[in-house]
Enzyme design. Structure first.
Site, PDB file in Angstrom:
ATOM      1  CG  PHE A 281      -7.781   5.193   1.020  1.00 21.96           C
ATOM      2  CD1 PHE A 281      -7.695   4.964   2.341  1.00 21.96           C
ATOM      3  CD2 PHE A 281      -8.226   6.346   0.584  1.00 21.96           C
ATOM      4  CE1 PHE A 281      -7.995   6.057   3.232  1.00 21.96           C
ATOM      5  CE2 PHE A 281      -8.569   7.381   1.571  1.00 21.96           C
ATOM      6  CZ  PHE A 281      -8.299   7.155   2.811  1.00 21.96           C
ATOM      7  CG  HIS A 282      -3.321   3.608  -3.780  1.00 24.41           C
ATOM      8  ND1 HIS A 282      -2.378   4.595  -3.978  1.00 24.41           N
ATOM      9  CD2 HIS A 282      -4.528   4.405  -3.846  1.00 24.41           C
ATOM     10  CE1 HIS A 282      -2.873   5.808  -4.453  1.00 24.41           C
ATOM     11  NE2 HIS A 282      -4.278   5.560  -4.320  1.00 24.41           N
ATOM     12  N   PRO A 283      -4.334  -0.392  -1.454  1.00 19.60           N
ATOM     13  CG  PRO A 283      -6.255  -1.705  -0.612  1.00 19.60           C
ATOM     14  CD  PRO A 283      -5.794  -0.275  -1.032  1.00 19.60           C
TER      15      PRO A 283
ATOM     16  CG  ASP B  54      -2.128   1.139   1.220  1.00 23.55           C
ATOM     17  OD1 ASP B  54      -2.278   1.555   0.135  1.00 23.55           O
ATOM     18  OD2 ASP B  54      -2.458   1.536   2.087  1.00 23.55           O
ATOM     19  CG  HIS B  55       1.111   4.164  -2.833  1.00 19.57           C
ATOM     20  ND1 HIS B  55       0.586   4.140  -4.152  1.00 19.57           N
ATOM     21  CD2 HIS B  55       2.447   3.511  -3.034  1.00 19.57           C
ATOM     22  CE1 HIS B  55       1.181   3.614  -4.800  1.00 19.57           C
ATOM     23  NE2 HIS B  55       2.367   3.363  -4.348  1.00 19.57           N
TER      24      HIS B  55
END
Length: 564
Positions: free
Chosen positions: A495-497, A320-321
């Site tokens: 919110f980049h899983p 994630d980021h």
């Protein structure tokens, strides 16, 4: 726990798609184009008829709202000094495209070339992914064609598409403080860039957004609206797939024949003649696999689930980021904090949107972007900035009362990886999400370097007139150790899983799907969502997920035609 369905669907489907989010909506459109294909799309959430979905600033009212969000939280994280983060995932038609920041971002060419190397399949190179991005794109720069004589811009016709379903537009507002930040970034050595999506996104400029005339453009509007009248497409909302139906083939191999779905208080068995396609996202897809007995044997046995197929990689490799939100107080500047601080200001904002579809209510969460390197040894841009004329503790929280702007910065290529693991055999229990942020020395060093770089930009002459004062984390923190710890205190997810059902070679012990996204060792089952990314892309992840779905639709139809 084996769930027994109380009913069987009286309809037979060729394809059952689990998840009506970004990938699922595109797949439903593409697979139902052929009237011979009967397609069922399952979405656990409701229709996307909630008004705040469609007003761009409405993400503030969708995140943390059970109407549109799964309401996940991460496990307490050592890298965040024991904090747990809210972890929004869309629970409505359109999925995360209904609640996200609307930024259109592909990443870098090297991301996809890396996927190709890791999977051993050139189908994933940048050059071979570019047509899949362009296939559904409707880019505003080409509205008048590629001929400059008609107002178009031929520079973009080789890398952008027009006439597709996925609308890309420029933002409908500008802020003086953002203009000055862009000038300061140039003074700090970051070049200006007018297109973040040509394969090399190093530079500073405004993000392009998935909007149409000031409204959010989600994947439900883009891909389901044109298809929903097709008699061969069935869409079930408020329908939660709780378990996959696995049957033994003559060869002894397992085949996925359908799913058990909780719908309106009943459990219904739905069957797929050709394939079940998991598009429930990097959290939902590994959870469903594990609940169905596909995953790490030790984990499944711990929860009393019979092991149908031992796969070590299911739910692992979570990436994630993590954005570090540096906040600066300013003077002599208009920011959203002050503009929206009074009833009169809020009324003016609302009126501008009603009359012009512009102004703060048309804003994506981040307007100005920059991609650059954390230090001179980096071969590629490895940082992304999201710059906003506002400040708050986290999205969904109230704005601060002081005039301020936020310069969020994230490590594009984190080496920290985590996991998604079921807590029990109940589909209604949220899984344990453990990103393990800042768990490597490399990530902690880049976090410290990135905060120093933010300070360098803010110290440039173009911002001097606003007298910026660092509020968070605070100028008193200077050493690598101090800055890394402070990053843990103020950082939050973007919110980049991705990565929890990674694609890879057959001999990769952590691979879950092959390069055509078929689950290894199980017939009739594919995963098509952000979970299949072996490595996270160098930017926002929604548009790469759509590219994956576009390519997967081709795989699925090719395999059906070949009788695979």
């Amino acid at each position: 726990m084996i769930r027994k369905a109380s009913l069987s669907s009286d309809e037979a489907f060729d394809y059952v798609i689990v998840g009506g989010g970004s990938a699922g909506c595109l797949l439903a459109n593409r697979l139902s184009r052929d009237p011979c294909n009967r397609v069922l799309l399952l979405e656990a959430g409701r229709k996307d008829d909630y008004p705040w979905i469609h007003i761009p600033v409405g993400y503030l009212y969708c995140i943390g709202n059970p109407r549109t969000d799964w309401l996940f939280n991460t496990e307490p994280d050592a890298g965040l000094n024991g904090r747990s983060l809210r972890y929004p995932r869309g629970k409505t038609l359109g999925g995360c495209s209904s609640i996200n920041g609307m930024i259109y971002m592909r990443g870098q060419a090297r991301d996809y070339d890396g996927w190709a190397a890791e999977t051993g399949d050139d189908v994933w190179t940048w050059q071979n992914c570019l047509p899949d991005f362009m296939a559904h794109e409707n880019h505003y720069r080409l509205d008048n064609g590629a001929d400059p004589k008609t107002g178009g811009d031929s520079r973009f016709s080789d890398v952008h598409g027009h006439g597709g379903e996925w609308r890309v537009e420029k933002q409908r507002l500008k802020w003086d403080i953002l203009e000055s930040f862009a000038d300061a970034a140039v003074e700090a050595g970051i070049p200006r860039l007018d297109d973040f999506n040509s394969g090399d996104n190093e530079g500073v400029g405004y993000f392009e957004v998935n909007q149409r005339s000031g409204w959010r453009w989600n994947t439900s509007k883009a891909f389901l609206r044109p298809a929903k009248s097709r008699p061969n497409l069935t869409i079930w909302t408020q329908s939660h797939a709780e378990q996959l139906i696995l049957e033994a083939e003559d060869s002894g191999r397992k085949r996925c024949a359908g799913a058990v779905v909780q719908r309106r208080g009943q459990w219904i068995e739905v069957r797929a003649r050709r394939e079940v396609i998991l598009s429930a996202g990097a959290i939902g897809s590994p959870q469903l696999l594990q609940l169905s007995g596909i995953g790490p044997a030790e984990l499944l046995k711990r929860h009393g689930i019979e092991v149908a197929h031992n796969m070590s990689g299911v739910g692992e490799n979570l990436q994630d980021h993590l954005q570090i939100r540096a906040v600066f107080k300013v003077g002599n500047a208009k920011t959203l904090n002050t503009l929206a601080s009074s009833p009169v200001g809020k009324a003016k904002i609302g009126l501008e949107y009603v009359l012009k579809r512009s102004g703060p209510m048309s804003m994506s969460p981040s307007q100005l972007g920059a991609f650059t390197r954390s230090d001179k040894t980096q071969v590629h841009a490895n940082l992304e900035y999201h710059v906003q004329p506002l400040s708050l503790d986290a999205f969904g929280e109230p704005l601060h009362s002081i005039p301020a702007f936020t310069a969020s910065v994230c490590n594009l290529n984190p080496t920290s990886v985590g996991s998604v693991r079921i807590r029990s055999a109940k589909a209604t229990d949220a899984p344990a999400i453990a990103p393990n942020y800042l768990s490597t020395e490399e990530d902690r060093k880049i976090a410290a370097d990135s905060l120093r770089q933010v300070r360098k930009i803010v110290a440039q002459p173009s911002l001097a007139k606003y007298k910026p004062e660092e509020w968070k984390p605070g100028i008193q923190y200077q050493t690598d150790e101090e800055l890394a710890k402070l990053a843990g205190d103020i950082a939050s997810t973007i919110f980049h899983p991705v990565g929890t059902t990674k694609m890879g070679r057959n001999d990769d012990p952590m691979a879950v799907v092959d390069s055509r996204l078929r689950v290894l060792g199980i017939s009739g089952l594919r995963v098509v969502d952000a979970g299949v990314m072996p490595k996270i892309t160098s930017g926002n992840t929604n548009s790469p997920t759509l590219m994956i779905a576009e390519k997967a639709a081709t795989f699925i139809l090719q395999d059906a035609a070949a009788g695979a």
